[in-house]
Structure formats: structure tokens, C-alpha cells
Motif scaffolding. Sequence first.
Motif, PDB file in Angstrom:
ATOM      1  N   ASN A 149     -18.242  15.025  14.502  1.00  0.00           N
ATOM      2  CA  ASN A 149     -18.957  16.279  14.299  1.00  0.00           C
ATOM      3  C   ASN A 149     -17.969  17.436  14.250  1.00  0.00           C
ATOM      4  O   ASN A 149     -16.756  17.246  14.224  1.00  0.00           O
ATOM      5  N   SER A 150     -18.481  18.646  14.224  1.00  0.00           N
ATOM      6  CA  SER A 150     -17.614  19.824  14.175  1.00  0.00           C
ATOM      7  C   SER A 150     -16.745  19.888  15.432  1.00  0.00           C
ATOM      8  O   SER A 150     -17.183  19.528  16.534  1.00  0.00           O
ATOM      9  N   HIS A 151     -15.526  20.360  15.260  1.00  0.00           N
ATOM     10  CA  HIS A 151     -14.621  20.516  16.395  1.00  0.00           C
ATOM     11  C   HIS A 151     -15.036  21.697  17.261  1.00  0.00           C
ATOM     12  O   HIS A 151     -14.761  21.715  18.462  1.00  0.00           O
ATOM     13  N   HIS A 152     -15.675  22.679  16.646  1.00  0.00           N
ATOM     14  CA  HIS A 152     -16.035  23.911  17.333  1.00  0.00           C
ATOM     15  C   HIS A 152     -17.549  24.120  17.292  1.00  0.00           C
ATOM     16  O   HIS A 152     -18.225  23.590  16.401  1.00  0.00           O
ATOM     17  N   PRO A 153     -18.092  24.882  18.232  1.00  0.00           N
ATOM     18  CA  PRO A 153     -19.527  25.184  18.188  1.00  0.00           C
ATOM     19  C   PRO A 153     -19.901  25.887  16.885  1.00  0.00           C
ATOM     20  O   PRO A 153     -19.090  26.610  16.300  1.00  0.00           O
ATOM     21  N   LEU A 154     -21.132  25.676  16.455  1.00  0.00           N
ATOM     22  CA  LEU A 154     -21.642  26.299  15.238  1.00  0.00           C
ATOM     23  C   LEU A 154     -22.632  27.393  15.592  1.00  0.00           C
ATOM     24  O   LEU A 154     -23.396  27.271  16.552  1.00  0.00           O
TER      25      LEU A 154
END
Length: 276
Positions: A148-153
Motif C-alpha cells: 500500500n502507500s508508504h505515507h498516509p493519504l
Amino acid sequence: MRAEPLGRSRTDAYLRRIGATRPAVPDAEALRDLHLRHLRAVPFENLSVHLGEDVVLDYKALVDKVVGASRGGFCYELNGAFAALLRALGYRVELLAARVFGPDGPGIPYDHLALRVHTADGHDGHDGHDVHDGHDGPWLADIGFGRNSHHPLRLDSRAEQPDPAGTFRIEETADGDLDVLRDGRPQYRLERRPRALADFEAGSWYHRTSPDSPFTRSLVCSRLTEHGRVTLSGRTLVTTGADGSRDERELTEDEVLPAYRSHFGITLDRIPEPRC
């Protein structure tokens, strides 16, 4: 039922587990750092399913597994434990239910657990500028969805959100849910109503026991690294680089347990064997 807050010593132990320091304020920049550090320190794994271990959806048990036993887990465990940490640090966190997209569309109810996080600021955490919009997010934090994304969305944004893992976008559905897309492909459908951890018991049971669950049909342990990702799938060790390079090899029986220790910090007394 709300989680009992972690005590200071347990919170500090959790922060040490992921190589983080206690943030001065629960803001977006600190959330971004905690999210990435968690992905790099705590593996996504389903070893309990294949070792015959129970998965207890209780905040204390989840933190004990991640911190005390130096293990990882799948979405219910990882995001459940992360929610406990974030709340102890002053974030407002809500559990959200999602259904993962497969070939036939979204999966079962409570297929996946993700987090809606409110921070103490309006900082967008991406480009060094404050967002003076009078609110504190919200953010989609998810350290339990594999690649998934490495950072919050940003949950309230419908624009493309670039990330080292791809380009993400959140779209509203006709029923009021949210689809999370990566590089134009839907990953999961997110409900907006907050849930309790106990609500996910049926989904967790299904994924631990059903022959149709991907978690009973495969054995995986995977961790993000500074340079890519390392994954042990059964006895196949795969190392990928940020440049797309890939090294894959089959391990001998004598190499499996040392691989769990050296790549994931997991000490086992026997080799997990796929159930199906």
C-alpha cells in the motif's frame, strides 16, 4: 468498546520497536514518520494462520504480539495495534471497514481494517506548507495492506496523491463509500462509518479458516525496506529494489528459520507450513 490507552512505558516500548521518538505534538508530519517507520520495522505476515496460533482481536493482545513478541500480523492486527499507539500519542483514531477488490469486485464485509486519523494541525505533511483550512485531516492510515502507500493519504482529497508506491486517488461511490485506487486500479472500498475492533471478528475468522481466503492458501511475510521490499513467500525469498530490480531464490529447509530472524526479526521454533 474503546481501547484502554497504552501506558507511557508501553508506548515508549512500541516507539522503540519501530525506531521512532515520541512526537512533541500529534501532527501530520509525525503521523507520516510513524507510518513509514512502522512499515519498515513490522512485517505484514500471516504466520499465525499456518502455525495454528489464535488471533485475538484485543488491543492489549495485538500490542503484545507486535511489541513483546516482535511479530507482525495481517490488517486487523497491524492496524489495530497502530490505532492503540496513535491514540496513546494523542491522535483521534477511528476504525473503518473495507472490502478488498478481487476479480469479481469487492470482497466480504469486514474484509479489511483501515484507520481514519485526525491530527492536531492542518498541515498536509507533503510539501512543507501548512493547510490553513481549519481542520485536522482526516487521513487514511493503513500499515496492514501489503503493498500500500508508504505515507498516509488525505481522505478528503479527490486529487491524485503521489507516493513512492504509486499514484493514489480516493473516489466517492454512488452509495457514499470511498474507493481507494492505486495507479488507476481499485484496491479496496472503504466505508465511512466508524467501527469497533470486535466488529472485525467475523472477517478475521473467515480469513483464518476459509479455504477461499488468500491467507489460508498462501504463506507470506513481507517488509518494506529503505531500498525496496523483502518477502518470504513459503520458502521463496524475494528481494526487490526501488529501481525495479528483483532477486528471487528458493531456500533450503535449514535456511528458512534464519531468514525469518535476519530479514524480519522473527524467531520461530518451527517452520510454518501452508495449510492448503
